[in-house]
Write a protein that holds these residues in place. Structure first.
Motif, PDB file in Angstrom:
ATOM      1  N   SER A   1       0.785  -1.233   0.000  1.00 23.19           N
ATOM      2  CA  SER A   1       0.000   0.000   0.000  1.00 23.19           C
ATOM      3  C   SER A   1       0.822   1.291   0.000  1.00 23.19           C
ATOM      4  CB  SER A   1      -0.955  -0.008   1.198  1.00 23.19           C
ATOM      5  OG  SER A   1      -0.239  -0.254   2.412  1.00 23.19           O
TER       6      SER A   1
ATOM      7  N   TYR B   1       1.502   3.941  -3.134  1.00 18.96           N
ATOM      8  CA  TYR B   1       0.966   4.053  -4.492  1.00 18.96           C
ATOM      9  C   TYR B   1       1.650   5.136  -5.316  1.00 18.96           C
ATOM     10  CZ  TYR B   1      -2.904   1.155  -2.851  1.00 18.96           C
ATOM     11  OH  TYR B   1      -3.664   0.129  -2.331  1.00 18.96           O
TER      12      TYR B   1
ATOM     13  N   LYS C   1      -6.508  -6.526 -18.714  1.00 19.94           N
ATOM     14  CA  LYS C   1      -5.285  -6.629 -17.908  1.00 19.94           C
ATOM     15  C   LYS C   1      -4.372  -7.750 -18.370  1.00 19.94           C
ATOM     16  CE  LYS C   1      -6.140  -4.191 -13.589  1.00 19.94           C
ATOM     17  NZ  LYS C   1      -6.084  -4.238 -12.105  1.00 19.94           N
TER      18      LYS C   1
ATOM     19  N   TYR D   1      -2.264  -6.564 -10.985  1.00 11.61           N
ATOM     20  CA  TYR D   1      -3.434  -7.294 -10.483  1.00 11.61           C
ATOM     21  C   TYR D   1      -3.664  -7.118  -8.983  1.00 11.61           C
ATOM     22  CZ  TYR D   1      -3.852  -9.836 -14.910  1.00 11.61           C
ATOM     23  OH  TYR D   1      -4.034 -10.171 -16.236  1.00 11.61           O
ATOM     24  N   GLY D   2      -2.606  -6.784  -8.244  1.00  9.31           N
ATOM     25  CA  GLY D   2      -2.733  -6.622  -6.803  1.00  9.31           C
ATOM     26  C   GLY D   2      -2.651  -7.941  -6.062  1.00  9.31           C
ATOM     27  N   GLY D   3      -2.517  -7.841  -4.729  1.00 10.83           N
ATOM     28  CA  GLY D   3      -2.525  -9.017  -3.883  1.00 10.83           C
ATOM     29  C   GLY D   3      -1.215  -9.780  -3.863  1.00 10.83           C
TER      30      GLY D   3
ATOM     31  N   LYS E   1      -3.326 -15.548  -8.229  1.00 11.20           N
ATOM     32  CA  LYS E   1      -3.443 -14.814  -6.981  1.00 11.20           C
ATOM     33  C   LYS E   1      -3.737 -15.799  -5.851  1.00 11.20           C
ATOM     34  CE  LYS E   1      -5.226 -10.654  -7.028  1.00 11.20           C
ATOM     35  NZ  LYS E   1      -6.114  -9.444  -6.944  1.00 11.20           N
TER      36      LYS E   1
ATOM     37  N   ALA F   1      -2.131  -4.536  -1.219  1.00 16.42           N
ATOM     38  CA  ALA F   1      -2.955  -3.707  -2.112  1.00 16.42           C
ATOM     39  C   ALA F   1      -3.677  -4.659  -3.050  1.00 16.42           C
ATOM     40  CB  ALA F   1      -2.075  -2.727  -2.878  1.00 16.42           C
ATOM     41  N   ASN F   2      -4.891  -5.018  -2.711  1.00 23.32           N
ATOM     42  CA  ASN F   2      -5.562  -6.126  -3.386  1.00 23.32           C
ATOM     43  C   ASN F   2      -6.107  -5.802  -4.762  1.00 23.32           C
ATOM     44  OD1 ASN F   2      -5.226  -8.152  -1.353  1.00 23.32           O
ATOM     45  ND2 ASN F   2      -6.737  -7.083  -0.106  1.00 23.32           N
ATOM     46  N   ASP F   3      -6.315  -4.529  -5.070  1.00 21.22           N
ATOM     47  CA  ASP F   3      -6.916  -4.172  -6.351  1.00 21.22           C
ATOM     48  C   ASP F   3      -5.896  -3.944  -7.463  1.00 21.22           C
ATOM     49  OD1 ASP F   3      -9.443  -4.342  -5.280  1.00 21.22           O
ATOM     50  OD2 ASP F   3      -9.490  -2.231  -4.694  1.00 21.22           O
TER      51      ASP F   3
ATOM     52  N   VAL G   1      -5.404   0.772 -10.779  1.00 22.28           N
ATOM     53  CA  VAL G   1      -6.783   1.231 -10.992  1.00 22.28           C
ATOM     54  C   VAL G   1      -6.765   2.590 -11.676  1.00 22.28           C
ATOM     55  CG1 VAL G   1      -7.725  -0.052  -9.033  1.00 22.28           C
ATOM     56  CG2 VAL G   1      -6.951   2.304  -8.717  1.00 22.28           C
TER      57      VAL G   1
ATOM     58  N   GLU H   1      -9.106   6.038 -11.922  1.00 18.72           N
ATOM     59  CA  GLU H   1     -10.208   6.795 -11.332  1.00 18.72           C
ATOM     60  C   GLU H   1     -10.480   8.014 -12.196  1.00 18.72           C
ATOM     61  OE1 GLU H   1      -8.752   7.722  -7.456  1.00 18.72           O
ATOM     62  OE2 GLU H   1      -8.947   5.674  -6.705  1.00 18.72           O
TER      63      GLU H   1
END
Length: 352
Positions: free
Chosen positions: A26, A28, A128, A150-152, A202, A343-345, A348, A350
């Motif tokens: 986490s 970013y 992705k 992908y995160g995680g 994952k 950071a699971n997402d 991203v 926005e």
């Protein structure tokens, strides 16, 4: 149009998972992107793009869109789709709190951000899975870029390239060059990535586990850390890592957690023993702290190529960090530390 791209940092080589297992965390990297309609009263900017930057090592980061890693990667993606510059006047403001050259995937985050930027600004519609191919044309560490994208907590592998893919001298691209390389002008007609260069899986992650990143105040380039590794390994050392890498993903998702199993599953004989002279105090740190001597600690390892140390724990986070910081201090190395979560997402976009 205005949008923000957010990409997490990542820790690779988790325990025995050298070049295989990665974890998105986490901190970013952010791109704040704005576009405007072309104005006849304003002179055109280079490649229709301007760049500004705030964050780590600001004095070392180029603002030239053809040199800056993020925009250079975006241009590669655009040029693969016959767009030779940013399609509309674009300003990219980079906010980067990820420490550079410390084993927290700063280049993987930048490459991932560049691919996402190219996809968004060019309206390309890449999913992705295809964006991962583009990432892997530039950054050949799938554990970093798959985690960032992908995160995680992920396991990764690269496919063998076909003979016809290897006919392109630029595959894999180490850089996206504006000038000819190997007889092919990658700046005008770059090679598109083969489909399915790499794949990921994952893994589950226990909600109890947080990651403590202890970040020394010196950089360690990945290339320098790679030079220390042997060309050949003994069968015993390879089996040692395979045994532990097989157990680790399951151990980190159990309920209840087994600290002793996790600690043992995070041991490594493939890269950390050969890099200990590059990170003074590493051997003492790895050997002196365990779940028995330090309640709450689950496991400890180099983050990526280092010099950052990653400690997984469920409690006593400040105490664990302070002990590691003190051991570094005994070797005249100052550090800071951060308590991070997965950071699971991943990456991203926005829209604003």
């Amino acid at each position: 149009m205005a949008f923000t791209v957010k990409v997490p940092c990542s820790s690779a080589n988790i325990g025995p998972g050298f070049d295989v297992i990665g974890l998105a965390l986490s901190i970013y990297l952010e791109l704040h992107v704005t576009t405007s309609a072309p104005s006849p009263s304003q002179p055109p900017t280079k490649l229709n793009c301007t760049v500004s930057y705030e964050g780590e090592n600001a004095d070392e980061v180029s603002l030239d869109p053809e040199v800056n890693l993020i925009t250079r990667v975006a241009l590669y993606v655009l040029r693969c789709h016959k767009q030779h510059a940013f399609p509309v006047p674009t300003h990219v403001h980079v906010k980067n709190p990820i420490p550079l050259g410390r084993g927290l995937g700063s280049s993987g985050a930048a490459v991932t951000a560049g691919v996402v930027l190219g996809n968004e600004i060019g309206n390309l519609g890449l999913n992705k899975a295809r964006m991962l191919d583009y990432c892997l044309m530039i950054e050949r560490h799938p554990d970093n870029v798959a985690a960032a994208l992908y995160g995680g907590f992920v396991g990764t592998y690269l496919n063998e390239l076909r003979p016809e893919d290897l006919a392109w001298k630029e595959i894999p691209l180490s850089e996206v060059l504006p000038a000819p390389a190997g007889g092919i002008d990658t700046g005008v007609k770059p090679p598109e990535p083969p489909i399915g260069i790499g794949h990921y899986k994952k893994f589950p992650w226990s909600k109890e586990i947080k990651a403590i990143a202890i970040i020394p105040d010196f950089e360690l380039p990945t290339a320098k850390a790679r030079e220390c590794l042997p060309r050949m390994y003994s069968r015993a050392d390879v089996i040692y890592n395979l045994q532990r890498a097989t157990l680790l993903p399951s151990a980190l998702s159990q309920d209840p957690l087994d600290p002793d199993m996790i600690y043992l599953a995070m041991q490594d004989k493939v890269h950390q023993p050969y890099r200990k002279h590059l990170v003074p105090g590493l051997t003492d740190i790895l050997h002196s702290m365990n779940p028995t001597t330090q309640p709450g600690l689950l496991g400890i390892c180099l983050s990526g190529a280092g010099p950052t140390i990653l400690a997984l724990a469920t409690k006593n986070f400040a105490e664990i960090a302070d002990r590691i910081v003190a051991q570094f201090k005994s070797h005249d190395i100052t550090c800071r530390w951060e308590l991070l979560e997965p950071a699971n997402d991943g990456a991203v976009v926005e829209r604003r």
